[in-house]
Design a protein around this motif. Structure first.
Motif, PDB file in Angstrom:
ATOM      1  N   SER A 123      -9.931  12.679   3.458  1.00  8.41           N
ATOM      2  CA  SER A 123      -8.852  11.752   3.778  1.00  8.41           C
ATOM      3  C   SER A 123      -7.685  12.031   2.840  1.00  8.41           C
ATOM      4  O   SER A 123      -7.892  12.276   1.643  1.00  8.41           O
ATOM      5  CB  SER A 123      -9.332  10.309   3.615  1.00  8.41           C
ATOM      6  N   ILE A 124      -6.465  12.008   3.347  1.00  7.45           N
ATOM      7  CA  ILE A 124      -5.282  12.205   2.511  1.00  7.45           C
ATOM      8  C   ILE A 124      -4.954  10.892   1.784  1.00  7.45           C
ATOM      9  O   ILE A 124      -4.900   9.831   2.405  1.00  7.45           O
ATOM     10  CB  ILE A 124      -4.083  12.665   3.353  1.00  7.45           C
ATOM     11  N   VAL A 125      -4.736  10.976   0.489  1.00  7.94           N
ATOM     12  CA  VAL A 125      -4.381   9.805  -0.312  1.00  7.94           C
ATOM     13  C   VAL A 125      -2.889   9.531  -0.161  1.00  7.94           C
ATOM     14  O   VAL A 125      -2.058  10.450  -0.239  1.00  7.94           O
ATOM     15  CB  VAL A 125      -4.739  10.025  -1.788  1.00  7.94           C
ATOM     16  N   THR A 126      -2.540   8.275   0.063  1.00 12.34           N
ATOM     17  CA  THR A 126      -1.136   7.910   0.215  1.00 12.34           C
ATOM     18  C   THR A 126      -0.717   6.910  -0.861  1.00 12.34           C
ATOM     19  O   THR A 126      -1.539   6.171  -1.410  1.00 12.34           O
ATOM     20  CB  THR A 126      -0.834   7.297   1.595  1.00 12.34           C
ATOM     21  N   VAL A 127       0.577   6.927  -1.155  1.00 14.42           N
ATOM     22  CA  VAL A 127       1.175   6.009  -2.122  1.00 14.42           C
ATOM     23  C   VAL A 127       2.420   5.390  -1.491  1.00 14.42           C
ATOM     24  O   VAL A 127       2.849   5.772  -0.391  1.00 14.42           O
ATOM     25  CB  VAL A 127       1.552   6.738  -3.431  1.00 14.42           C
ATOM     26  N   GLU A 128       3.009   4.465  -2.204  1.00 16.23           N
ATOM     27  CA  GLU A 128       4.261   3.863  -1.741  1.00 16.23           C
ATOM     28  C   GLU A 128       5.325   4.937  -1.597  1.00 16.23           C
ATOM     29  O   GLU A 128       5.409   5.860  -2.406  1.00 16.23           O
ATOM     30  CB  GLU A 128       4.715   2.805  -2.739  1.00 16.23           C
ATOM     31  N   GLY A 129       6.150   4.847  -0.558  1.00 19.28           N
ATOM     32  CA  GLY A 129       7.182   5.836  -0.324  1.00 19.28           C
ATOM     33  C   GLY A 129       8.297   5.766  -1.359  1.00 19.28           C
ATOM     34  O   GLY A 129       8.663   4.682  -1.824  1.00 19.28           O
ATOM     35  N   ASN A 130       8.850   6.937  -1.721  1.00 23.27           N
ATOM     36  CA  ASN A 130       9.995   6.965  -2.625  1.00 23.27           C
ATOM     37  C   ASN A 130      11.279   6.636  -1.864  1.00 23.27           C
ATOM     38  O   ASN A 130      11.241   6.238  -0.702  1.00 23.27           O
ATOM     39  CB  ASN A 130      10.087   8.322  -3.338  1.00 23.27           C
ATOM     40  N   GLU A 131      12.443   6.817  -2.508  1.00 24.42           N
ATOM     41  CA  GLU A 131      13.711   6.436  -1.885  1.00 24.42           C
ATOM     42  C   GLU A 131      13.971   7.204  -0.587  1.00 24.42           C
ATOM     43  O   GLU A 131      14.485   6.647   0.388  1.00 24.42           O
ATOM     44  CB  GLU A 131      14.879   6.666  -2.862  1.00 24.42           C
ATOM     45  N   LEU A 132      13.621   8.482  -0.585  1.00 27.81           N
ATOM     46  CA  LEU A 132      13.814   9.283   0.625  1.00 27.81           C
ATOM     47  C   LEU A 132      12.938   8.763   1.753  1.00 27.81           C
ATOM     48  O   LEU A 132      13.405   8.573   2.888  1.00 27.81           O
ATOM     49  CB  LEU A 132      13.488  10.749   0.336  1.00 27.81           C
ATOM     50  N   MET A 133      11.664   8.505   1.458  1.00 23.18           N
ATOM     51  CA  MET A 133      10.752   8.053   2.488  1.00 23.18           C
ATOM     52  C   MET A 133      11.073   6.631   2.947  1.00 23.18           C
ATOM     53  O   MET A 133      10.828   6.274   4.103  1.00 23.18           O
ATOM     54  CB  MET A 133       9.308   8.123   1.979  1.00 23.18           C
ATOM     55  N   ALA A 134      11.622   5.822   2.057  1.00 26.71           N
ATOM     56  CA  ALA A 134      11.999   4.461   2.440  1.00 26.71           C
ATOM     57  C   ALA A 134      13.064   4.479   3.522  1.00 26.71           C
ATOM     58  O   ALA A 134      13.135   3.580   4.361  1.00 26.71           O
ATOM     59  CB  ALA A 134      12.497   3.693   1.221  1.00 26.71           C
ATOM     60  N   THR A 135      13.900   5.504   3.523  1.00 29.81           N
ATOM     61  CA  THR A 135      14.933   5.637   4.557  1.00 29.81           C
ATOM     62  C   THR A 135      14.379   6.291   5.807  1.00 29.81           C
ATOM     63  O   THR A 135      14.645   5.845   6.927  1.00 29.81           O
ATOM     64  CB  THR A 135      16.109   6.464   4.018  1.00 29.81           C
ATOM     65  N   LEU A 136      13.579   7.344   5.645  1.00 32.33           N
ATOM     66  CA  LEU A 136      13.057   8.075   6.803  1.00 32.33           C
ATOM     67  C   LEU A 136      11.944   7.305   7.517  1.00 32.33           C
ATOM     68  O   LEU A 136      11.967   7.157   8.738  1.00 32.33           O
ATOM     69  CB  LEU A 136      12.508   9.431   6.356  1.00 32.33           C
ATOM     70  N   HIS A 137      10.973   6.828   6.758  1.00 30.28           N
ATOM     71  CA  HIS A 137       9.771   6.221   7.325  1.00 30.28           C
ATOM     72  C   HIS A 137      10.019   4.715   7.527  1.00 30.28           C
ATOM     73  O   HIS A 137       9.447   3.878   6.829  1.00 30.28           O
ATOM     74  CB  HIS A 137       8.593   6.473   6.386  1.00 30.28           C
ATOM     75  N   ASN A 138      10.859   4.394   8.495  1.00 28.29           N
ATOM     76  CA  ASN A 138      11.356   3.014   8.644  1.00 28.29           C
ATOM     77  C   ASN A 138      10.801   2.317   9.886  1.00 28.29           C
ATOM     78  O   ASN A 138      11.489   1.507  10.497  1.00 28.29           O
ATOM     79  CB  ASN A 138      12.886   3.022   8.695  1.00 28.29           C
ATOM     80  N   ASN A 139       9.567   2.637  10.252  1.00 21.32           N
ATOM     81  CA  ASN A 139       8.939   2.013  11.417  1.00 21.32           C
ATOM     82  C   ASN A 139       8.875   0.491  11.215  1.00 21.32           C
ATOM     83  O   ASN A 139       8.211   0.014  10.289  1.00 21.32           O
ATOM     84  CB  ASN A 139       7.528   2.574  11.603  1.00 21.32           C
ATOM     85  N   PRO A 140       9.541  -0.283  12.066  1.00 18.17           N
ATOM     86  CA  PRO A 140       9.564  -1.738  11.870  1.00 18.17           C
ATOM     87  C   PRO A 140       8.197  -2.396  12.043  1.00 18.17           C
ATOM     88  O   PRO A 140       8.005  -3.538  11.634  1.00 18.17           O
ATOM     89  CB  PRO A 140      10.554  -2.218  12.943  1.00 18.17           C
ATOM     90  N   LYS A 141       7.236  -1.688  12.650  1.00 20.47           N
ATOM     91  CA  LYS A 141       5.911  -2.252  12.862  1.00 20.47           C
ATOM     92  C   LYS A 141       4.995  -2.083  11.651  1.00 20.47           C
ATOM     93  O   LYS A 141       3.902  -2.640  11.624  1.00 20.47           O
ATOM     94  CB  LYS A 141       5.263  -1.603  14.090  1.00 20.47           C
ATOM     95  N   LEU A 142       5.434  -1.310  10.665  1.00 22.26           N
ATOM     96  CA  LEU A 142       4.613  -1.063   9.491  1.00 22.26           C
ATOM     97  C   LEU A 142       5.080  -1.908   8.318  1.00 22.26           C
ATOM     98  O   LEU A 142       6.240  -2.302   8.232  1.00 22.26           O
ATOM     99  CB  LEU A 142       4.661   0.432   9.114  1.00 22.26           C
ATOM    100  N   ALA A 143       4.154  -2.164   7.397  1.00 22.27           N
ATOM    101  CA  ALA A 143       4.462  -3.049   6.272  1.00 22.27           C
ATOM    102  C   ALA A 143       5.469  -2.432   5.309  1.00 22.27           C
ATOM    103  O   ALA A 143       6.219  -3.137   4.648  1.00 22.27           O
ATOM    104  CB  ALA A 143       3.175  -3.403   5.536  1.00 22.27           C
ATOM    105  N   GLY A 144       5.483  -1.140   5.201  1.00 21.59           N
ATOM    106  CA  GLY A 144       6.395  -0.481   4.266  1.00 21.59           C
ATOM    107  C   GLY A 144       6.213   1.019   4.305  1.00 21.59           C
ATOM    108  O   GLY A 144       5.211   1.520   4.825  1.00 21.59           O
ATOM    109  N   PRO A 145       7.155   1.765   3.752  1.00 23.16           N
ATOM    110  CA  PRO A 145       7.075   3.234   3.804  1.00 23.16           C
ATOM    111  C   PRO A 145       5.938   3.763   2.941  1.00 23.16           C
ATOM    112  O   PRO A 145       5.659   3.236   1.858  1.00 23.16           O
ATOM    113  CB  PRO A 145       8.434   3.676   3.260  1.00 23.16           C
ATOM    114  N   ARG A 146       5.258   4.781   3.435  1.00 26.45           N
ATOM    115  CA  ARG A 146       4.195   5.453   2.701  1.00 26.45           C
ATOM    116  C   ARG A 146       4.508   6.940   2.643  1.00 26.45           C
ATOM    117  O   ARG A 146       5.347   7.448   3.389  1.00 26.45           O
ATOM    118  CB  ARG A 146       2.834   5.249   3.394  1.00 26.45           C
ATOM    119  N   MET A 147       3.798   7.646   1.782  1.00 30.88           N
ATOM    120  CA  MET A 147       3.923   9.097   1.698  1.00 30.88           C
ATOM    121  C   MET A 147       2.636   9.663   1.109  1.00 30.88           C
ATOM    122  O   MET A 147       1.885   8.944   0.430  1.00 30.88           O
ATOM    123  CB  MET A 147       5.128   9.502   0.850  1.00 30.88           C
ATOM    124  N   PRO A 148       2.358  10.948   1.348  1.00 31.69           N
ATOM    125  CA  PRO A 148       1.191  11.570   0.717  1.00 31.69           C
ATOM    126  C   PRO A 148       1.355  11.579  -0.800  1.00 31.69           C
ATOM    127  O   PRO A 148       2.482  11.630  -1.319  1.00 31.69           O
ATOM    128  CB  PRO A 148       1.194  13.000   1.279  1.00 31.69           C
TER     129      PRO A 148
END
Length: 224
Positions: A123-148
Motif C-alpha cells: 500500500s502506498i503511504v500518504t500524507v497531507e498535501g503540500n501547497e502545490l497539492m492543495a491547489t491541484l488535488h481540490n476534489n470537493p468530495k474529499l476531506a482534504g488534499p493528500r499526496m504520496p
C-alpha cells in the motif's frame, strides 16, 4: 501509467532482518497476513491501495506492516485530477530535477489457505498535501488534499530498516509533506473516459487546456 484498481505488480524495495534489502515484485493493494479467506482478501485488496500515515499504526490492516514491513518504490511521476468548473483535468507531478522519486509503502505477505499461494502486496503511504497539492488535488468530495509520502534521501534508511515499537515516533516524524518547491506539475491529456489517451508516452507530455487560464489560483501556483 498504472491504476491501483488494476492491482498491478510493482517492484518494491523491502527490508527484513533475515534477508536484508531485496527488490521484490508485489501487487498493489495490501492484504494483511491475518486475512482469513479469499473473499475477505479481495474486499480488503480494494480498500488498501493507500495507507494514511496518521492512522497506519492504529488500523488493523496496516499496524503490523507499519511496525516492521516498510518498503520503497521508485516512481517517475504521479497523477492527480484538478476540478475546475464542471470538468476534471489530469496533472502529472514530478521532481523538478526529473529524477525518480522514492515513495514510501507498507507491505505484507498473505497465504491463501486454499491454494497455498503466497501473495506479497503493498500500500502506498500518504500524507497531507503540500501547497502545490492543495491547489491541484481540490476534489470537493474529499476531506482534504493528500499526496504520496516522498522520501528525502537521508530518510530512506530509517524508513526501511527502523524496526520495533521504539521507532514509531521516528517513523511518524518522517511522514511529512514533500517540499513543494522541489516539485513541478503540468496538465496532460485526458486519462479517463472516451478521450483517454491510454498508457502511452504522450500521456505524460504537457497538454494545455485554455480554459484553465481563468483558474487564477492554479496559474499562480504553477508559475512559482
Amino acid at each position: 501509467h498504472l491504476t491501483g484498481f488494476a492491482h498491478p505488480t510493482v517492484p518494491v524495495f523491502a527490508f527484513t532482518e533475515e534477508s536484508g534489502l531485496e527488490l521484490r515484485p508485489m501487487q498493489w493493494g495490501l492484504i494483511p497476513s491475518w486475512c482469513k479467506d479469499a473473499t475477505l482478501a479481495t474486499k480488503l485488496w480494494n480498500q488498501t491501495l493507500n495507507a494514511r500515515s496518521e492512522t497506519m499504526y492504529e488500523k488493523p490492516s496496516f499496524r503490523s506492516a507499519a511496525s516492521s514491513k516498510r518498503g520503497v518504490i521508485l516512481l517517475q511521476s504521479f497523477f492527480e485530477h484538478h476540478h475546475f468548473g464542471k470538468q476534471t483535468y489530469p496533472f502529472n507531478i514530478r521532481l523538478k530535477n526529473d529524477e525518480p522519486m522514492f515513495v514510501a509503502v507498507l507491505w505484507e505477505e498473505w497465504t491463501d489457505k486454499t491454494s497455498g499461494e503466497l501473495r506479497p502486496t503493498f500500500s502506498i503511504v500518504t500524507v497531507e498535501g503540500n501547497e502545490l497539492m492543495a491547489t491541484l488535488h481540490n476534489n470537493p468530495k474529499l476531506a482534504g488534499p493528500r499526496m504520496p509520502l516522498i522520501l528525502e534521501n537521508d530518510a530512506i534508511d530509517n524508513w526501511l530498516m527502523g524496526n520495533g515499537k521504539d521507532m514509531k515516533d521516528q517513523i511518524l516524524d518522517i511522514c511529512q509533506p514533500f517540499d513543494a518547491q522541489k516539485l513541478k506539475a503540468n496538465s496532460v491529456r485526458k486519462l479517463r473516459g472516451k478521450a483517454a489517451v491510454g498508457d502511452i508516452e504522450q500521456s505524460i507530455e504537457p497538454f494545455d487546456y485554455p480554459e484553465l487560464q481563468f483558474d487564477t489560483e492554479l496559474v499562480e501556483v504553477l508559475n512559482n
